[in-house]
Scaffold this active site. Sequence first.
Site, PDB file in Angstrom:
ATOM      1  N   TYR A  44       0.940  -9.809  13.370  1.00  0.00           N
ATOM      2  CA  TYR A  44      -0.083 -10.032  12.344  1.00  0.00           C
ATOM      3  C   TYR A  44       0.479 -10.800  11.156  1.00  0.00           C
ATOM      4  O   TYR A  44       1.636 -10.606  10.786  1.00  0.00           O
ATOM      5  CB  TYR A  44      -0.581  -8.688  11.790  1.00  0.00           C
ATOM      6  CG  TYR A  44      -1.238  -7.780  12.796  1.00  0.00           C
ATOM      7  CD1 TYR A  44      -2.577  -7.932  13.131  1.00  0.00           C
ATOM      8  CD2 TYR A  44      -0.520  -6.740  13.381  1.00  0.00           C
ATOM      9  CE1 TYR A  44      -3.176  -7.074  14.034  1.00  0.00           C
ATOM     10  CE2 TYR A  44      -1.113  -5.883  14.285  1.00  0.00           C
ATOM     11  CZ  TYR A  44      -2.448  -6.049  14.607  1.00  0.00           C
ATOM     12  OH  TYR A  44      -3.043  -5.199  15.501  1.00  0.00           O
TER      13      TYR A  44
ATOM     14  N   ASP B 228      -0.628   8.295   4.648  1.00  0.00           N
ATOM     15  CA  ASP B 228      -0.435   6.854   4.821  1.00  0.00           C
ATOM     16  C   ASP B 228      -1.127   6.396   6.108  1.00  0.00           C
ATOM     17  O   ASP B 228      -1.340   7.196   7.022  1.00  0.00           O
ATOM     18  CB  ASP B 228       1.070   6.543   4.878  1.00  0.00           C
ATOM     19  CG  ASP B 228       1.345   5.084   4.522  1.00  0.00           C
ATOM     20  OD1 ASP B 228       0.443   4.408   4.002  1.00  0.00           O
ATOM     21  OD2 ASP B 228       2.487   4.626   4.755  1.00  0.00           O
ATOM     22  N   GLU B 229      -1.469   5.122   6.168  1.00  0.00           N
ATOM     23  CA  GLU B 229      -2.073   4.510   7.368  1.00  0.00           C
ATOM     24  C   GLU B 229      -3.319   5.275   7.833  1.00  0.00           C
ATOM     25  O   GLU B 229      -3.480   5.571   9.020  1.00  0.00           O
ATOM     26  CB  GLU B 229      -1.042   4.456   8.509  1.00  0.00           C
ATOM     27  CG  GLU B 229       0.282   3.798   8.146  1.00  0.00           C
ATOM     28  CD  GLU B 229       0.255   2.268   8.164  1.00  0.00           C
ATOM     29  OE1 GLU B 229      -0.810   1.674   8.439  1.00  0.00           O
ATOM     30  OE2 GLU B 229       1.297   1.677   7.892  1.00  0.00           O
ATOM     31  N   VAL B 230      -4.205   5.573   6.899  1.00  0.00           N
ATOM     32  CA  VAL B 230      -5.386   6.399   7.217  1.00  0.00           C
ATOM     33  C   VAL B 230      -6.311   5.758   8.243  1.00  0.00           C
ATOM     34  O   VAL B 230      -7.062   6.471   8.927  1.00  0.00           O
ATOM     35  CB  VAL B 230      -6.251   6.751   5.983  1.00  0.00           C
ATOM     36  CG1 VAL B 230      -5.654   7.871   5.189  1.00  0.00           C
ATOM     37  CG2 VAL B 230      -6.566   5.545   5.154  1.00  0.00           C
TER      38      VAL B 230
ATOM     39  N   CYS C   4      -1.246 -20.473   2.990  1.00  0.00           N
ATOM     40  CA  CYS C   4      -1.306 -21.331   1.790  1.00  0.00           C
ATOM     41  C   CYS C   4      -0.402 -20.855   0.658  1.00  0.00           C
ATOM     42  O   CYS C   4      -0.214 -21.555  -0.324  1.00  0.00           O
ATOM     43  CB  CYS C   4      -2.748 -21.470   1.308  1.00  0.00           C
ATOM     44  SG  CYS C   4      -3.429 -19.938   0.645  1.00  0.00           S
TER      45      CYS C   4
ATOM     46  N   LYS D  16       0.829  -1.218   0.000  1.00  0.00           N
ATOM     47  CA  LYS D  16       0.000   0.000   0.000  1.00  0.00           C
ATOM     48  C   LYS D  16       0.857   1.259   0.000  1.00  0.00           C
ATOM     49  O   LYS D  16       0.584   2.202  -0.736  1.00  0.00           O
ATOM     50  CB  LYS D  16      -0.905   0.045   1.239  1.00  0.00           C
ATOM     51  CG  LYS D  16      -1.968  -1.018   1.276  1.00  0.00           C
ATOM     52  CD  LYS D  16      -2.847  -0.862   2.516  1.00  0.00           C
ATOM     53  CE  LYS D  16      -2.111  -0.967   3.829  1.00  0.00           C
ATOM     54  NZ  LYS D  16      -1.418  -2.232   4.072  1.00  0.00           N
ATOM     55  N   THR D  17       1.876   1.272   0.867  1.00  0.00           N
ATOM     56  CA  THR D  17       2.728   2.459   0.964  1.00  0.00           C
ATOM     57  C   THR D  17       3.503   2.666  -0.340  1.00  0.00           C
ATOM     58  O   THR D  17       3.641   3.795  -0.813  1.00  0.00           O
ATOM     59  CB  THR D  17       3.693   2.319   2.163  1.00  0.00           C
ATOM     60  OG1 THR D  17       2.900   2.211   3.352  1.00  0.00           O
ATOM     61  CG2 THR D  17       4.602   3.525   2.300  1.00  0.00           C
TER      62      THR D  17
ATOM     63  N   CYS E 191      -0.804 -15.021   0.926  1.00  0.00           N
ATOM     64  CA  CYS E 191      -1.274 -15.633   2.172  1.00  0.00           C
ATOM     65  C   CYS E 191      -0.116 -16.363   2.851  1.00  0.00           C
ATOM     66  O   CYS E 191       0.577 -17.164   2.222  1.00  0.00           O
ATOM     67  CB  CYS E 191      -2.421 -16.604   1.874  1.00  0.00           C
ATOM     68  SG  CYS E 191      -2.968 -17.510   3.346  1.00  0.00           S
TER      69      CYS E 191
ATOM     70  N   CYS F 245      -5.611 -15.373   3.475  1.00  0.00           N
ATOM     71  CA  CYS F 245      -6.794 -15.368   2.610  1.00  0.00           C
ATOM     72  C   CYS F 245      -8.015 -15.726   3.475  1.00  0.00           C
ATOM     73  O   CYS F 245      -7.874 -16.136   4.631  1.00  0.00           O
ATOM     74  CB  CYS F 245      -6.618 -16.346   1.453  1.00  0.00           C
ATOM     75  SG  CYS F 245      -6.679 -18.075   1.940  1.00  0.00           S
TER      76      CYS F 245
HETATM   77 ZN   LIG Z   1      -4.548 -18.918   2.424  1.00  0.00          ZN
END
Ligand SMILES: [Zn+2]
EC number: 2.7.1.21
Length: 174
Positions: free
Chosen positions: A161, A75-77, A135, A5-6, A132, A165
């Site tokens: 974190y 960033d990081e809204v 997987c 994203k950044t 992911c 998926c």
């Molecule tokens: Zn997965």
Amino acid sequence: MYSGKTTELLNFAEIYEIGRKNILLFKPRIDERYSKEHIVTHKLFKVDAIPVNSADGILAHYENFKGKVDGVFVDEVHFFETNICTIVRQITQYGTDVYCAGLDMNYLWEPFETTALLLAMADEVIKKKAVCEICGEYKATLSFKKKSNGNIFDVGGKEKYIAVCKECYSKLQK
Ligand SMILES: [Zn+2]
């Protein structure tokens, strides 16, 4: 998480820089994972990021440069309060483009309210995916918190974190 994203935000910022346009880049002060002065990506392009405690801080900085800023990047809204929507609208009405990057959902598979409102206001939305962690498929759209503690505004990296998926998220929940 880990979906670039950044990097995507900075790609747009770089376009403004190449065009010799003036930009302001903001990030919430809560995000201290990386450098305090710069938003850093894996590419060499670096921009000074202004850490702010709230969306009001964005407006205050912007007003100091009013009439001279072509693009505002945030960033990081998801860490900002929902009043950032009003401030984004104000800045847009002054004729400045606004780009925001952030998470759309928290680790409980619920929308971050601020991001959800900004999504509704946006002319264009780019949804990113990650690989992911379970997987290995390129379809992760959720963050899974290894030790759930109910705190959705808890800053952390891979120690806290992982990107997963939907199928793997559901399996991990059991
Ligand atoms: Zn997965």
